[in-house]
Design an enzyme around this catalytic site. Structure first.
Site, PDB file in Angstrom:
ATOM      1  N   THR A 186       3.790 115.774  20.202  1.00  0.00           N
ATOM      2  CA  THR A 186       2.825 115.939  19.103  1.00  0.00           C
ATOM      3  C   THR A 186       2.928 116.304  17.588  1.00  0.00           C
ATOM      4  OG1 THR A 186       1.178 116.709  20.909  1.00  0.00           O
ATOM      5  CG2 THR A 186       0.619 117.253  18.703  1.00  0.00           C
TER       6      THR A 186
ATOM      7  N   SER B 287       6.288 113.269  25.207  1.00  0.00           N
ATOM      8  CA  SER B 287       7.127 113.822  26.519  1.00  0.00           C
ATOM      9  C   SER B 287       6.669 113.502  27.714  1.00  0.00           C
ATOM     10  CB  SER B 287       7.116 115.304  26.144  1.00  0.00           C
ATOM     11  OG  SER B 287       6.136 115.907  26.476  1.00  0.00           O
TER      12      SER B 287
ATOM     13  N   THR C 186       4.990 118.923  24.208  1.00  0.00           N
ATOM     14  CA  THR C 186       4.647 120.389  24.895  1.00  0.00           C
ATOM     15  C   THR C 186       4.297 120.141  26.436  1.00  0.00           C
ATOM     16  OG1 THR C 186       2.447 120.101  24.536  1.00  0.00           O
ATOM     17  CG2 THR C 186       3.498 121.460  22.782  1.00  0.00           C
ATOM     18  N   ASP C 187       4.104 118.742  26.741  1.00  0.00           N
ATOM     19  CA  ASP C 187       3.620 118.636  28.137  1.00  0.00           C
ATOM     20  C   ASP C 187       5.074 118.896  29.281  1.00  0.00           C
ATOM     21  OD1 ASP C 187       0.772 118.432  28.007  1.00  0.00           O
ATOM     22  OD2 ASP C 187       1.054 116.431  27.178  1.00  0.00           O
TER      23      ASP C 187
END
Lengths: 161, 161, 161, 161
Positions: free
Chosen positions: D11, D53, D82-83
């Protein structure tokens, strides 16, 4: 008919100097602002010496007048300081050039949060293409004839006389 | 004569949803953008359901038409998605309302860097106060009549037919 | 262990006053910057009188010292002007408080384009939670002990003595 | 000891494509963000293929691992989605590299208003220079060991297991 944009400085183009903490002038923000506008009419950009309009002398206003006289375009937007916008408008108004000339500026510099600069540029670029020939000030979402405008410094807005 | 601004969504008002990483709609950015413009003409702001213009149905365009018909103001700016701006303009154009109606939007959302949204809002608020009654699209620093405009999707710009 | 952030002004928090065109102080930007950081450690924010660090007197530094002494948190970030950051750091360093105190600031105000303020806040909030007790200056992506730091005004960067 | 910053997308580096209205990847924002940080430690920037990700495969994580193994610097910041930040952290953690490796990212892209990207970059660049060797996730103003962290997707924050 295309559009000429003349940059003469003023709050619109003030730049923060991180070495001394002052607001002054460096490169104009107009090239970036024009690219951002995605205007397809290919406006001409003319960069005059950038200055605070309180520092403008007669010769500076004559330089702006000369640029307007030399312009091939009949729609002209002038980016100008707000404090003596009215004085420059009067010089241009008295010259009866036959073009549509719109002076605008900003209350907050282009590079500072919450700036009105891009709105005012859009507003001026719009009305300059439509108004009948003459000299106008466009600020606060309103068009003023050059001989019926003043800046209310206490309120920070332009209004009729 | 004052100004009415009608928000119907589109790229201008897209908002990044940090929980799912998508661009959608939440509160309109128009109240903030109007405050930032420092307009002293006290424009009325009317918030319709915000939507992607590709999702607009006939009833959504009729809602916009109804808002224009009910407006006391004779200058109206409509914030709209670019993909079907032309279709809504055609509905309004056919209605012959007697007001000056200007549709605009943005190629990049207001909240994303390098957005044209504030420029376009300024441009539209300017020309809406000056153009003769009719329906227009204002994008890319240019005014188009409602029946002579198209979006060139490959280039991302508006142009005449 | 949580974190206390003490705002004392400086370039970080300078605000553009559109009525007189000067940079001064109004509401601190720290509440917004902290919300934006999405910190879940619930930092305490303490707003002292905001001032240019060139205007700081002994009593102003004593006020900052008193805030550090009264703090329950053992990690403290102080937002401070860069010009006398070193002097305040020396006052705090001499007091041997047993907490980790990190002074930071900005070369460009938070509200001006290209500002380093948010980076510096993040950097300081990170190192303040990890460094051993002591007083430090964190600027330009680097941690300096309070007694081995100076601002190179010509270059606009912090460096060792 | 200096610092290496490895960009892998996520992101933080998402870019709005104005031609199709989607968020994807173009040039990384890291060169601009690093310039803006005014870091004087001259960090090395390594741009890997930028990706979401959720799209990362084993080979993508192996590429990140190889970059960390090849790095001369002992402090490494990895910009990551972040995932699956936790999954990449586990691959790096199991490799026992002897460097301090800090993964960070953002909940809102760098180029979108109210982004946490610059704060997180500052935070990670700070703690990476101080933490003992190991692999960490730095998000929400907090440092997590690689084997005790998870993303709470409903709340949009990182927390311990």
């Amino acid at each position: 008919m295309t559009l000429r944009i003349i940059a003469s400085g003023g709050t619109f183009d003030k730049h923060y100097n991180e070495l001394n903490g002052s607001l002054g002038f460096a490169d104009s923000h107009l090239p970036q602002a024009i690219a951002r506008s995605r205007m397809t009419i290919n406006p001409a950009l003319e960069l005059l010496p950038l200055m605070d309009s309180l520092d403008m002398q007669d010769e500076d206003r004559q330089r702006i007048l000369a640029s307007c006289q030399a312009a091939k375009e009949h729609a002209i937007v002038i980016i100008h300081g707000t404090d003596t916008m009215k004085e420059t408008a009067a010089v241009l108004g008295a010259a009866n050039l036959g073009s549509t000339i719109v002076l605008t500026g900003a209350m907050i510099p282009y590079e500072i949060a919450n700036s009105d600069a891009l709105f005012n540029l859009g507003f001026a670029c719009g009305v300059a293409q439509i108004l009948t020939p003459g000299v106008y000030v466009a600020m606060n979402g309103k068009v003023f004839p050059w001989d019926n405008v003043q800046k209310n410094r206490a309120a920070g807005v332009f209004q009729n006389l």
